[in-house]
Design a protein around this motif. Structure first.
Motif, PDB file in Angstrom:
ATOM      1  N   ILE A 117       0.761  -1.323  -0.097  1.00 32.92           N
ATOM      2  CA  ILE A 117      -0.043  -0.043   0.023  1.00 32.92           C
ATOM      3  C   ILE A 117       0.789   1.142   0.079  1.00 32.92           C
ATOM      4  O   ILE A 117       1.967   1.297   0.873  1.00 32.92           O
ATOM      5  CB  ILE A 117      -0.827   0.094   1.183  1.00 32.92           C
ATOM      6  N   ALA A 118       0.372   2.059  -0.996  1.00 33.96           N
ATOM      7  CA  ALA A 118       1.170   3.460  -0.924  1.00 33.96           C
ATOM      8  C   ALA A 118       0.429   4.689  -0.650  1.00 33.96           C
ATOM      9  O   ALA A 118      -0.758   4.508  -1.157  1.00 33.96           O
ATOM     10  CB  ALA A 118       1.869   3.451  -2.095  1.00 33.96           C
ATOM     11  N   ARG A 119       0.595   5.471   0.359  1.00 29.16           N
ATOM     12  CA  ARG A 119      -0.302   6.891   0.675  1.00 29.16           C
ATOM     13  C   ARG A 119       0.449   8.055   0.534  1.00 29.16           C
ATOM     14  O   ARG A 119       1.610   7.787   0.413  1.00 29.16           O
ATOM     15  CB  ARG A 119      -0.615   6.618   2.066  1.00 29.16           C
ATOM     16  N   SER A 120      -0.253   8.750   0.067  1.00 28.75           N
ATOM     17  CA  SER A 120       0.182  10.224  -0.203  1.00 28.75           C
ATOM     18  C   SER A 120       0.606  11.156   1.220  1.00 28.75           C
ATOM     19  O   SER A 120       0.379  10.581   2.267  1.00 28.75           O
ATOM     20  CB  SER A 120      -0.699  11.087  -1.067  1.00 28.75           C
ATOM     21  N   TYR A 121       1.087  12.111   1.000  1.00 25.66           N
ATOM     22  CA  TYR A 121       1.344  13.030   2.365  1.00 25.66           C
ATOM     23  C   TYR A 121       0.034  13.421   2.914  1.00 25.66           C
ATOM     24  O   TYR A 121       0.123  13.315   4.377  1.00 25.66           O
ATOM     25  CB  TYR A 121       2.379  14.151   1.949  1.00 25.66           C
ATOM     26  N   SER A 122      -0.775  13.335   2.274  1.00 23.88           N
ATOM     27  CA  SER A 122      -2.126  14.024   2.770  1.00 23.88           C
ATOM     28  C   SER A 122      -3.010  12.608   3.492  1.00 23.88           C
ATOM     29  O   SER A 122      -4.138  12.949   4.155  1.00 23.88           O
ATOM     30  CB  SER A 122      -3.067  14.568   1.895  1.00 23.88           C
ATOM     31  N   GLY A 123      -2.616  11.438   2.965  1.00 22.60           N
ATOM     32  CA  GLY A 123      -3.472  10.296   3.705  1.00 22.60           C
ATOM     33  C   GLY A 123      -4.268   9.519   2.550  1.00 22.60           C
ATOM     34  O   GLY A 123      -4.750   8.805   3.137  1.00 22.60           O
ATOM     35  N   ILE A 124      -4.202  10.038   1.514  1.00 24.44           N
ATOM     36  CA  ILE A 124      -4.880   9.247   0.342  1.00 24.44           C
ATOM     37  C   ILE A 124      -4.055   7.948   0.002  1.00 24.44           C
ATOM     38  O   ILE A 124      -2.984   8.073  -0.464  1.00 24.44           O
ATOM     39  CB  ILE A 124      -5.356  10.140  -0.789  1.00 24.44           C
ATOM     40  N   ILE A 125      -4.826   6.837  -0.509  1.00 24.38           N
ATOM     41  CA  ILE A 125      -4.199   5.708  -0.980  1.00 24.38           C
ATOM     42  C   ILE A 125      -3.815   5.988  -2.375  1.00 24.38           C
ATOM     43  O   ILE A 125      -4.811   6.213  -3.065  1.00 24.38           O
ATOM     44  CB  ILE A 125      -5.031   4.519  -0.831  1.00 24.38           C
TER      45      ILE A 125
END
Length: 268
Positions: free
Chosen positions: A108-116
């Motif tokens: 799983i990879a998420r952005s800095y804002s928390g979106i996958i």
């Protein structure tokens, strides 16, 4: 069947109970051997009956699967853990409360804002070998490749993937400044936010147990769980925005949610 083993299996299952008790170990191992012998008899009888009716080639794959289960040893590789899902892998967790999990591995990879922004399914590869495929998937989703990727210590062994620098928690260098240490600390604190996301995907979005068939079902389950997480997050933000706009409208009209003046103590 010449024999159904109905009463025999009932006794065998009772003997297998409490196998970890010192006095029941020998009896449980004997029941295991008895159960394996009965399974071998049933498979051979099934093979003979199918051959007599010219159906052996039709069910050849299943017969070979049954034989593989009977012949596999404890230390063999590519063992079969489930008859209806032979692709299931045994993944070592290394945790005291849950040493092993059976299924497949998902990155799983998420952005800095928390979106996958990436969810890729694997079989049982080493974590460090999954970085390239995961970042390729992220690039397809976002249209660009991130410059940095913060990973945990399970991804040790790879410093960069293409143009992306792999950052792993480690002891800071002696010549590192206070600003560099704080910046790395904030990045790794942000990376720790992936752990509750994994928990929510497993408990709230059905990634803990997969009900889809085969390897394609494993891939589909990971994609749908990530999409459901992002959609739920977006709906929460949308309803919060609606509530804020509604409160702003009521304040403009001079009342609160209950239809009263917003500041009753000052209304006099």
């Amino acid at each position: 069947q010449r024999q159904s083993y109905k009463r025999t299996l009932k006794k065998v299952h009772r003997d297998q109970r409490f196998r970890n008790h010192p006095k029941n170990g020998k009896k449980a191992h004997k029941a295991d051997r008895r159960l394996k012998t009965i399974a071998g008899r049933l498979v051979r009888e099934l093979e003979r009956n199918l051959a007599s009716k010219n159906l052996l080639n039709t069910y050849k794959g299943k017969i070979e699967l049954f034989k593989k289960v009977l012949e596999q040893k404890r230390c063999d590789k590519d063992k079969v853990y489930s008859l209806h899902e032979p692709e299931v892998k045994c993944i070592g967790k290394g945790k005291e409360h849950k040493k092993y999990e059976f299924g497949n591995k998902v990155s799983i990879a998420r952005s800095y804002s928390g979106i996958i922004v990436g969810a890729v399914s694997f079989r049982d590869e080493y974590d460090g070998h999954t970085i390239d495929d995961t970042l390729d998937h992220v690039e397809q989703m976002l249209g660009f490749r991130p410059s940095r990727a913060a990973c945990d210590r399970g991804y040790r062994g790879q410093k960069e993937s293409g143009t992306t620098k792999i950052v792993i928690p480690d002891v800071p260098k002696k010549n590192a400044t206070y600003y560099q240490k704080e910046k790395a600390h904030k990045l790794f604190c942000k990376r720790a936010g992936i752990e509750p996301i994994n928990g929510h995907l497993k408990s709230d979005h059905r990634m803990g147990r997969n009900f889809y068939k085969g390897i394609f079902g494993d891939i589909l389950n990971a994609k749908l769980a990530a999409a459901a997480f992002n959609f739920k997050r977006a709906m929460r933000r949308f309803f919060a925005l609606l509530e804020w706009l509604y409160c702003c409208f009521l304040c403009r009209e001079g009342v609160n949610k209950n239809g009263e003046p917003p500041y009753p103590a000052l209304a006099k």
